[in-house]
Scaffold this motif. Sequence first.
Motif, PDB file in Angstrom:
ATOM      1  N   ARG A   1       4.607  -4.016  -6.408  1.00 40.56           N
ATOM      2  CA  ARG A   1       5.175  -4.271  -5.077  1.00 40.56           C
ATOM      3  C   ARG A   1       4.590  -3.244  -4.117  1.00 40.56           C
ATOM      4  O   ARG A   1       4.983  -2.073  -4.120  1.00 40.56           O
ATOM      5  N   CYS A   2       3.670  -3.691  -3.296  1.00 38.51           N
ATOM      6  CA  CYS A   2       3.103  -2.812  -2.274  1.00 38.51           C
ATOM      7  C   CYS A   2       4.236  -2.257  -1.413  1.00 38.51           C
ATOM      8  O   CYS A   2       5.214  -2.964  -1.118  1.00 38.51           O
ATOM      9  N   SER A   3       4.113  -0.999  -0.998  1.00 36.10           N
ATOM     10  CA  SER A   3       5.196  -0.413  -0.194  1.00 36.10           C
ATOM     11  C   SER A   3       5.110  -0.807   1.284  1.00 36.10           C
ATOM     12  O   SER A   3       6.014  -0.483   2.051  1.00 36.10           O
ATOM     13  N   HIS A   4       4.063  -1.509   1.674  1.00 35.13           N
ATOM     14  CA  HIS A   4       3.979  -2.003   3.055  1.00 35.13           C
ATOM     15  C   HIS A   4       4.968  -3.160   3.233  1.00 35.13           C
ATOM     16  O   HIS A   4       5.436  -3.753   2.249  1.00 35.13           O
ATOM     17  N   VAL A   5       5.220  -3.513   4.454  1.00 38.04           N
ATOM     18  CA  VAL A   5       6.322  -4.415   4.791  1.00 38.04           C
ATOM     19  C   VAL A   5       6.261  -5.783   4.098  1.00 38.04           C
ATOM     20  O   VAL A   5       7.287  -6.377   3.804  1.00 38.04           O
ATOM     21  N   GLY A   6       5.064  -6.260   3.797  1.00 37.07           N
ATOM     22  CA  GLY A   6       4.961  -7.569   3.136  1.00 37.07           C
ATOM     23  C   GLY A   6       5.287  -7.520   1.654  1.00 37.07           C
ATOM     24  O   GLY A   6       5.569  -8.545   1.041  1.00 37.07           O
ATOM     25  N   HIS A   7       5.234  -6.319   1.077  1.00 34.98           N
ATOM     26  CA  HIS A   7       5.554  -6.100  -0.346  1.00 34.98           C
ATOM     27  C   HIS A   7       4.807  -7.063  -1.260  1.00 34.98           C
ATOM     28  O   HIS A   7       5.380  -7.629  -2.197  1.00 34.98           O
ATOM     29  N   ARG A   8       3.526  -7.233  -0.997  1.00 39.13           N
ATOM     30  CA  ARG A   8       2.718  -8.130  -1.820  1.00 39.13           C
ATOM     31  C   ARG A   8       2.370  -7.487  -3.160  1.00 39.13           C
ATOM     32  O   ARG A   8       2.576  -6.295  -3.362  1.00 39.13           O
ATOM     33  N   ARG A   9       1.755  -8.289  -4.026  1.00 39.25           N
ATOM     34  CA  ARG A   9       1.392  -7.817  -5.357  1.00 39.25           C
ATOM     35  C   ARG A   9       0.109  -6.986  -5.327  1.00 39.25           C
ATOM     36  O   ARG A   9      -0.649  -7.049  -4.358  1.00 39.25           O
TER      37      ARG A   9
ATOM     38  N   GLN B   1      -4.968  -2.301  -5.603  1.00 37.14           N
ATOM     39  CA  GLN B   1      -4.996  -2.685  -4.194  1.00 37.14           C
ATOM     40  C   GLN B   1      -4.066  -3.858  -3.935  1.00 37.14           C
ATOM     41  O   GLN B   1      -3.988  -4.798  -4.729  1.00 37.14           O
ATOM     42  N   CYS B   2      -3.415  -3.806  -2.805  1.00 31.77           N
ATOM     43  CA  CYS B   2      -2.569  -4.904  -2.364  1.00 31.77           C
ATOM     44  C   CYS B   2      -3.435  -6.138  -2.106  1.00 31.77           C
ATOM     45  O   CYS B   2      -4.540  -6.043  -1.572  1.00 31.77           O
ATOM     46  N   CYS B   3      -2.898  -7.300  -2.474  1.00 35.05           N
ATOM     47  CA  CYS B   3      -3.667  -8.538  -2.326  1.00 35.05           C
ATOM     48  C   CYS B   3      -3.595  -9.095  -0.900  1.00 35.05           C
ATOM     49  O   CYS B   3      -4.168 -10.135  -0.623  1.00 35.05           O
ATOM     50  N   SER B   4      -2.925  -8.405  -0.001  1.00 34.37           N
ATOM     51  CA  SER B   4      -2.786  -8.928   1.369  1.00 34.37           C
ATOM     52  C   SER B   4      -4.008  -8.585   2.225  1.00 34.37           C
ATOM     53  O   SER B   4      -4.920  -7.889   1.790  1.00 34.37           O
ATOM     54  N   VAL B   5      -3.978  -9.029   3.446  1.00 31.08           N
ATOM     55  CA  VAL B   5      -5.073  -8.792   4.386  1.00 31.08           C
ATOM     56  C   VAL B   5      -5.275  -7.297   4.642  1.00 31.08           C
ATOM     57  O   VAL B   5      -6.397  -6.826   4.797  1.00 31.08           O
ATOM     58  N   SER B   6      -4.201  -6.527   4.653  1.00 29.15           N
ATOM     59  CA  SER B   6      -4.296  -5.110   5.032  1.00 29.15           C
ATOM     60  C   SER B   6      -4.790  -4.202   3.911  1.00 29.15           C
ATOM     61  O   SER B   6      -5.161  -3.051   4.163  1.00 29.15           O
ATOM     62  N   LYS B   7      -4.796  -4.689   2.684  1.00 26.42           N
ATOM     63  CA  LYS B   7      -5.461  -4.028   1.553  1.00 26.42           C
ATOM     64  C   LYS B   7      -5.014  -2.588   1.294  1.00 26.42           C
ATOM     65  O   LYS B   7      -5.844  -1.725   0.985  1.00 26.42           O
ATOM     66  N   SER B   8      -3.753  -2.302   1.425  1.00 26.20           N
ATOM     67  CA  SER B   8      -3.329  -0.946   1.048  1.00 26.20           C
ATOM     68  C   SER B   8      -3.776  -0.676  -0.383  1.00 26.20           C
ATOM     69  O   SER B   8      -3.667  -1.536  -1.261  1.00 26.20           O
ATOM     70  N   THR B   9      -4.271   0.539  -0.594  1.00 28.78           N
ATOM     71  CA  THR B   9      -4.916   0.885  -1.866  1.00 28.78           C
ATOM     72  C   THR B   9      -4.309   2.177  -2.385  1.00 28.78           C
ATOM     73  O   THR B   9      -4.048   3.103  -1.609  1.00 28.78           O
TER      74      THR B   9
ATOM     75  N   GLY C   1      -4.894   2.282   3.915  1.00 29.21           N
ATOM     76  CA  GLY C   1      -4.106   1.169   4.417  1.00 29.21           C
ATOM     77  C   GLY C   1      -2.780   1.589   5.032  1.00 29.21           C
ATOM     78  O   GLY C   1      -2.443   2.768   5.088  1.00 29.21           O
ATOM     79  N   PRO C   2      -2.005   0.600   5.486  1.00 30.55           N
ATOM     80  CA  PRO C   2      -0.787   0.875   6.255  1.00 30.55           C
ATOM     81  C   PRO C   2       0.445   1.175   5.406  1.00 30.55           C
ATOM     82  O   PRO C   2       1.503   1.485   5.964  1.00 30.55           O
ATOM     83  N   ALA C   3       0.371   1.072   4.095  1.00 26.54           N
ATOM     84  CA  ALA C   3       1.568   1.291   3.263  1.00 26.54           C
ATOM     85  C   ALA C   3       2.128   2.684   3.530  1.00 26.54           C
ATOM     86  O   ALA C   3       1.383   3.671   3.530  1.00 26.54           O
TER      87      ALA C   3
HETATM   88  S1  FES Z   1       1.918  -5.855   1.970  1.00 22.42           S
HETATM   89 FE1  FES Z   1       0.446  -4.523   1.141  1.00 22.42          FE
HETATM   90  S2  FES Z   1      -0.745  -3.880   2.811  1.00 22.42           S
HETATM   91 FE2  FES Z   1       0.757  -5.178   3.671  1.00 22.42          FE
END
Ligand code: FES
Length: 140
Positions: A80-88, A99-107, A117-119
């Motif tokens: 669970r990415c710590s950025h707001v979308g909490h993607r995988r 790395q987050c699978c979202s557009v913002s690519k928090s790593t 990234g923004p996380a």
């Molecule tokens: S949810 Fe992971 S970078 Fe936004």
Amino acid sequence: MGIKSSKRNFFQRILGLPVTSEPKDSNCWSYSGGKLVLDLNKAPELKKPGGAIRLEGKDLPERILVFFGEDKKYHVFRNRCSHVGHRRLDPVPGTNTVQCCSVSKSTYDFSGNKIYGPAPHPVIKYDVTVDGDKLSAKIS
Ligand code: FES
């Protein structure tokens, strides 16, 4: 700072589709009493460095990412990415990062610390024990 990314096209990132699949054998793992136990014999996805599976359901309190890193160690992360979308998350080949699978690519590095990234926070990493063919981790 430049980073390497998992191979995802724009639409896969918009939809938050991870690279990592659930295990082919859903019986390779169990969860009970706060403990995740995984039979490595039934999870061939983890045989090669870089291999990963994601675990969901079965009363797990969190989505979990398990991977055999290129450091030749097993890692268990809250998926669970710590950025707001909490993607995988997915391991990124050749980088010792996930790395987050979202557009913002928090790593994050293999300790869970964000390196790009923004996380706003690290991701949770769980202690792993390997005893023979059994991997276990306390998920709390
Ligand atoms: S949810 Fe992971 S970078 Fe936004």
